[in-house]
Design an enzyme around this catalytic site. Sequence first.
Site, PDB file in Angstrom:
ATOM      1  N   HIS A  11      -5.465  -9.650  -2.993  1.00  0.00           N
ATOM      2  CA  HIS A  11      -4.353  -9.924  -2.433  1.00  0.00           C
ATOM      3  C   HIS A  11      -3.530 -11.023  -3.302  1.00  0.00           C
ATOM      4  O   HIS A  11      -2.524 -11.688  -2.795  1.00  0.00           O
ATOM      5  CB  HIS A  11      -4.400 -10.699  -1.016  1.00  0.00           C
ATOM      6  CG  HIS A  11      -4.621  -9.554   0.108  1.00  0.00           C
ATOM      7  ND1 HIS A  11      -5.942  -8.724   0.022  1.00  0.00           N
ATOM      8  CD2 HIS A  11      -3.916  -9.165   0.981  1.00  0.00           C
ATOM      9  CE1 HIS A  11      -5.931  -7.916   1.282  1.00  0.00           C
ATOM     10  NE2 HIS A  11      -4.596  -8.060   1.800  1.00  0.00           N
ATOM     11  N   GLU A  59       0.366   4.580  -0.342  1.00  0.00           N
ATOM     12  CA  GLU A  59       1.195   4.067  -0.986  1.00  0.00           C
ATOM     13  C   GLU A  59       1.841   4.931  -2.283  1.00  0.00           C
ATOM     14  O   GLU A  59       3.041   5.082  -2.502  1.00  0.00           O
ATOM     15  CB  GLU A  59       0.509   3.012  -1.857  1.00  0.00           C
ATOM     16  CG  GLU A  59       0.442   1.663  -1.062  1.00  0.00           C
ATOM     17  CD  GLU A  59      -0.848   1.761  -0.262  1.00  0.00           C
ATOM     18  OE1 GLU A  59      -1.543   2.611  -0.303  1.00  0.00           O
ATOM     19  OE2 GLU A  59      -0.924   0.875   0.798  1.00  0.00           O
TER      20      GLU A  59
HETATM   21  C1  LIG Z   1      -4.323   0.623  -0.207  1.00  0.00           C
HETATM   22  C2  LIG Z   1      -4.176  -0.314   1.045  1.00  0.00           C
HETATM   23  N1  LIG Z   1      -3.085  -0.327   1.395  1.00  0.00           N
HETATM   24  C3  LIG Z   1      -2.729  -1.362   2.432  1.00  0.00           C
HETATM   25  C4  LIG Z   1      -3.508  -2.129   2.823  1.00  0.00           C
HETATM   26  C5  LIG Z   1      -3.279  -3.368   3.772  1.00  0.00           C
HETATM   27  N2  LIG Z   1      -3.886  -3.191   4.846  1.00  0.00           N
HETATM   28  C6  LIG Z   1      -5.078  -3.710   5.034  1.00  0.00           C
HETATM   29  S1  LIG Z   1      -5.799  -3.006   6.821  1.00  0.00           S
HETATM   30  C7  LIG Z   1      -4.510  -2.025   7.012  1.00  0.00           C
HETATM   31  C8  LIG Z   1      -4.526  -1.144   8.035  1.00  0.00           C
HETATM   32  C9  LIG Z   1      -5.768  -0.304   8.101  1.00  0.00           C
HETATM   33  O1  LIG Z   1      -5.897   0.293   9.392  1.00  0.00           O
HETATM   34  P1  LIG Z   1      -7.056   1.439   9.719  1.00  0.00           P
HETATM   35  O2  LIG Z   1      -7.503   2.141   8.420  1.00  0.00           O
HETATM   36  O3  LIG Z   1      -6.643   1.931  10.993  1.00  0.00           O
HETATM   37  O4  LIG Z   1      -8.406   0.159   9.809  1.00  0.00           O
HETATM   38  P2  LIG Z   1      -8.627  -0.872  10.943  1.00  0.00           P
HETATM   39  O5  LIG Z   1      -8.088  -2.094  10.132  1.00  0.00           O
HETATM   40  O6  LIG Z   1      -7.800  -0.536  12.013  1.00  0.00           O
HETATM   41  O7  LIG Z   1      -9.980  -0.978  11.007  1.00  0.00           O
HETATM   42  C10 LIG Z   1      -3.596  -2.246   5.855  1.00  0.00           C
HETATM   43  C11 LIG Z   1      -2.373  -1.590   5.811  1.00  0.00           C
HETATM   44  C12 LIG Z   1      -4.837  -2.219   2.242  1.00  0.00           C
HETATM   45  N3  LIG Z   1      -5.677  -3.166   2.415  1.00  0.00           N
HETATM   46  N4  LIG Z   1      -5.107  -1.109   1.179  1.00  0.00           N
END
Ligand SMILES: Cc1ncc(C[n+]2csc(CCOP(=O)(O)OP(=O)(O)O)c2C)c(N)n1
Lengths: 325, 325, 359, 359
Positions: free
Chosen positions: A129, A60
């Site tokens: 959230h 972000e």
């Molecule tokens: C700082 C932040 N930005 C955005 C989100 C929204 N969000 C939740 S999970 C996710 C993707 C995460 O991907 P990854 O790190 O590959 O983990 P995975 O869910 O694949 O295990 C996002 C963008 C968040 N939780 N925290």
Amino acid sequence: MATVTLIEAVTMALAHEMARDERVIVLGEDVGVNGGVFRATAGLQQRFGAERVQDTPLAEAMIAGVSVGMAAQGMRPVAEIQFEGFVFPAVDQIVNHAARLRTRTRGRLQCPMVLRVPYGGGIHAPEHHSDSPEAMFAHMPGIRVVIPSSPARAYGLLLAAIRDPDPVIFFEPKRIYRLQKQEVPDTGEALPLDVCYTLREGDDVTVVTWGAMTYETLKAADQLAGEGVSCEVIDVATLSPLDAETLIESVEKTGRLVIVHEAPQSFGGGAEIAAVVAEHALYSLRTPIRRVAGYDTIMPLFRLESEYMPGVARVIEGIRETLED
Amino acid sequence: MATVTLIEAVTMALAHEMARDERVIVLGEDVGVNGGVFRATAGLQQRFGAERVQDTPLAEAMIAGVSVGMAAQGMRPVAEIQFEGFVFPAVDQIVNHAARLRTRTRGRLQCPMVLRVPYGGGIHAPEHHSDSPEAMFAHMPGIRVVIPSSPARAYGLLLAAIRDPDPVIFFEPKRIYRLQKQEVPDTGEALPLDVCYTLREGDDVTVVTWGAMTYETLKAADQLAGEGVSCEVIDVATLSPLDAETLIESVEKTGRLVIVHEAPQSFGGGAEIAAVVAEHALYSLRTPIRRVAGYDTIMPLFRLESEYMPGVARVIEGIRETLED
Amino acid sequence: METIADFEIQHSQFLDPQGEPQDTLPAFAEDADSLRAMYASMLLARIFDTKAVNLQRTGKLGTYASCLGHEASHVGIGAAMRPEDCLAPSYREYGAMLWRGVQMHEILLYWGGDERGSDFAGPRHDFPFCVPIATQCLHAAGAAMAYQLRGEPRCAVSINGDGGTSEGAFYEALNMAGAKKLPVVFMVINNKWAISVPLELQTASRTLAQKAVAAGIPGIQVDGNDVIAVRHWVERALERARRGEGPTLIETLTYRLSDHTTADDASRYRPREEVETARKLEPLIRLRRYMETRGLWNDEREQACRAEAIEAVDRAVERYINTPRAPVTAMFDYLFANLPPGLVAQRERAVRRAGGGAH
Amino acid sequence: METIADFEIQHSQFLDPQGEPQDTLPAFAEDADSLRAMYASMLLARIFDTKAVNLQRTGKLGTYASCLGHEASHVGIGAAMRPEDCLAPSYREYGAMLWRGVQMHEILLYWGGDERGSDFAGPRHDFPFCVPIATQCLHAAGAAMAYQLRGEPRCAVSINGDGGTSEGAFYEALNMAGAKKLPVVFMVINNKWAISVPLELQTASRTLAQKAVAAGIPGIQVDGNDVIAVRHWVERALERARRGEGPTLIETLTYRLSDHTTADDASRYRPREEVETARKLEPLIRLRRYMETRGLWNDEREQACRAEAIEAVDRAVERYINTPRAPVTAMFDYLFANLPPGLVAQRERAVRRAGGGAH
Ligand SMILES: Cc1ncc(C[n+]2csc(CCOP(=O)(O)OP(=O)(O)O)c2C)c(N)n1
Ligand SMILES: Cc1ncc(C[n+]2csc(CCOP(=O)(O)OP(=O)(O)O)c2C)c(N)n1
Ligand SMILES: [Mg+2]
Ligand SMILES: [Mg+2]
């Protein structure tokens, strides 16, 4: 004429402005193929291509920072932060850069960017959230904090925000994204920023609110109207810079002020509204100002969130107490 | 008995607590050999070793984040953020973690950390070194915002902050770091948090302030005393959670309220104080509440900073206007 | 166990500290004027720097960050860039900024506490000084995105220090630029110190160039006291970026010969010998020796060049000193494009107070 | 030009997708009970996961993040750690948490919107679920600092995803841990997707293990569907950390076989074939085949194990469903150790409203 929800109005405004102005770029996490986790950017990448609707890496501070960089070089980035709980890494770029690029360079560079941030509780979402951090941003000079509360205002205010030559944080009340449909013609007409919107005129009490709480507030006003209480309901719309004049005039008329917001009460948006009225309309106040707001606690996970958030009953309670004072 | 400046009192408190409690760890940028850019940690590394006084890499999110981690595992980190302008990368860790670790885990983990942040203008510092962002943090539930305004209160409140089982942001008014000396015995006695300090009793008007502005406010009160105006001066000390009771009682006595702070006026700390008084002591108010504060602009670079910051003249002006209303 | 990726980090130096070539020099070094221009620019930066420190010591300037010892790194960057490229500097890269057309009195205005210093004559699209460490890396990435989107053959260049490589923003910018193949060059001026924190406490990374590996982009370490090496590698990286091949990270190895800023006292935390050793490697000596050996430079030229620089610096100081303070309205008039109604009253109040002397 | 540093990234796999050993297995794999326990744990995680998704679909749970396909990565971590070590998970590593003693009903409580889920029975010092991506890496580093300072032979382990490697906090944690030689292991579960963003859009880095190079620490990629490989390399990294030799980054290569969460519809953005291909590599098959071939497992054991898991899951669901909502006072009572006076009135009001039904 399109009958749209608030989120569809957001999409419509984005599409309109992208078609009109090729400097407008949409970016953020999952805004591309996926069309945003709330679907606010649905269809935009198909229509405008992957260059103008860019999925970014997950960061972000980066999203805000590259938006500043793009904006300074003549683009009009409209970035999405997925949920308000994830806007905090971007705060540094917002406060130290976006908000002050014009001031710092005496107008040589400017920062016409929009950060769209879905916010607020009430959708049974997971941790982080459901917060309402708008007041933190309202205290920062140099940025606008704009919050729509209906499809029409979402459309008109977002257009205005994108066209504005200065940075805007556009908090979208996610709880009412799909609550109600409204006819919103896609005329490309922006609504004015920096002014409050009086949603309902009344004489007995001024009730000021914004975002999702406008619904509860209007319902409360409706209900009270049945009891002969006449509420003036004002949607602040641009929280900062605040249109104090409209608020003061209303309180001068009604003599009473209730402020309704979802965020924690202390040091929240309502505090400033109370303060300007206590400064400029004190002698008009017939009863103490009252805030109907979230408690000064962490927004609980969803099993308790309805206990946290002010609902119609609490708004009515607040108005009644004020009338009885 | 030691006669010390405010910053020496900070050092004294740190040293006292490090000697008393080996869980206390000082960390931050340049806090080690260099003793901090303001010298707040001078001599501590020599005395307590490089393990307990750690220079960190240059990364504020990291400083806050590892402090959360350490605190959760039983340490008592006292981290320094070099200037308030650099606290923003740490906001995410403060809001999303430090402030809510206890709530999130229902008390299983806690977060007894202190983030010391020199803040405010008036020292002819470079860009991003003169802001007053305390209100942004005051709106976050779950953390304390504490601001000392004298050597004795710096000592006593910092001890209290370190001993407190919850996170504290300790904003240090850098302009008065060395302004005045005071006898502060190194007794290890903490002062209470969550209460305002009445610095001067008076009958005509309540003047509420904190940090460096207490000096201007006390001077203004002195000057006005010569004209027969009796000011009650209150140092908020713990901005959040706010000790509203003391403020309300004072206004009930004086009937008038002036709030003085350096930060931009809108949505600043003064807004909340105005709001609680307009809610709970409205009928005691004989004149409108007034705020003497920074303008809602970016704090200018130092050639204009004295125009920005409220000085004694502006405080007096505000009090006079209030008395004349 | 299978090796699935490997990486090498190279170091490049053209002139050694004595001015002896270590490698075939790049083409631009054939051009004597080009070398002289770079030398003159480094000398100007140094003379300006000395003057600025003096101004601060005599109360005529605020806190000032010296560039002493960094001249080759800074001028090398300036010389490699095109005017239409975009610089996102940190706070001490005067050599780069001056080369690009920023005026010395503007730099002084900035450190003298006047925002007009950032409304500079240099490329109007360049970013101003940036104090919040490493945040400018993201601006450079964003600028590069703008150029990429518009199909313009322009690049962005950010500069930060060794300490800056610990900030999340630095890595986020590198990663984003790598993922999008942005036309941007990230410069890391490794002067061994971040205020009082030496490189060994800053990171376990042996080089800062290798931080590029995390973003999947090329990284190289160059001798930051060798202006030829700096310029050459920045030029190469810019060409690469302009060809659409993406970002590069360049670490320039140099040394901060001064205090961190005039507010700092480096003797508190670093040994005098270290500074003395580093002084022998400083960048002006070697280019001068190289040019002298080849008859491209001599005492006469040196004196003339120095005299010209001193005069230019003096003129800039005068202009700075004689710049009246901006009106109090400036605070309001650049906050937004249009002043919101609520601020009009504040502005009037400020004007009245300034007139009435109350503040 | 001189090479001053070079790096290699290794990939390790012990069992191939068919369960054929590719290398000499580590010692713990000699112990049949140990293999069976890991298998049982993976099976439990999967059965729990299926149930949780169902609970969500039937309105009995909030948004839920499935662990389908990640079982080896998660259980491998759990099996390698000691109870006194500290886990800083992300939000879907149930296999690791269950192994460490967190109860299934607690996980359900969390996703059911009840903070008491994070007041879990597992190691009381473990961090709770962490939704703000990559922020937990810093907590692990901080925990490791605490252990280092107290001279305790304990380590911290953080887990984040491929998307999480783009966040500044991730790099800051690695760099800090490297600089201080902290006893911490950073796990990156590379499941190829960050919601809808595929790895290629996330970074230009060919591997995520190589991000370690930026911090000057070791990094390795392991087959994340091979629980033996995961456990082995995490054990090695923990031993190294416990010996005071500092942090390690471990990338486990796996695949998210499910939607991102129950709120997501992955069919919108990724081809079915990709998922089908990945499904053939999933982690339970290969360990089961390996054990079956060697007579360590059979259908009977499988049935018994499955039945036991189903029963345990059912018990947990029941316990979850029967947990009454926390009182409204909970909002206030864990905010601070001692409720500040100003909040007492708010608390009373909340109690009154809850009693009166008004909200
Ligand atoms: C700082 C932040 N930005 C955005 C989100 C929204 N969000 C939740 S999970 C996710 C993707 C995460 O991907 P990854 O790190 O590959 O983990 P995975 O869910 O694949 O295990 C996002 C963008 C968040 N939780 N925290
Ligand atoms: C985000 C942030 N944190 C802290 C500071 C205070 N500060 C100013 S310069 C500096 C050290 C920078 O070191 P380095 O990146 O090596 O650059 P150098 O000054 O050596 O050129 C610090 C900590 C800052 N300006 N910004
Ligand atoms: Mg440095
Ligand atoms: Mg992933």
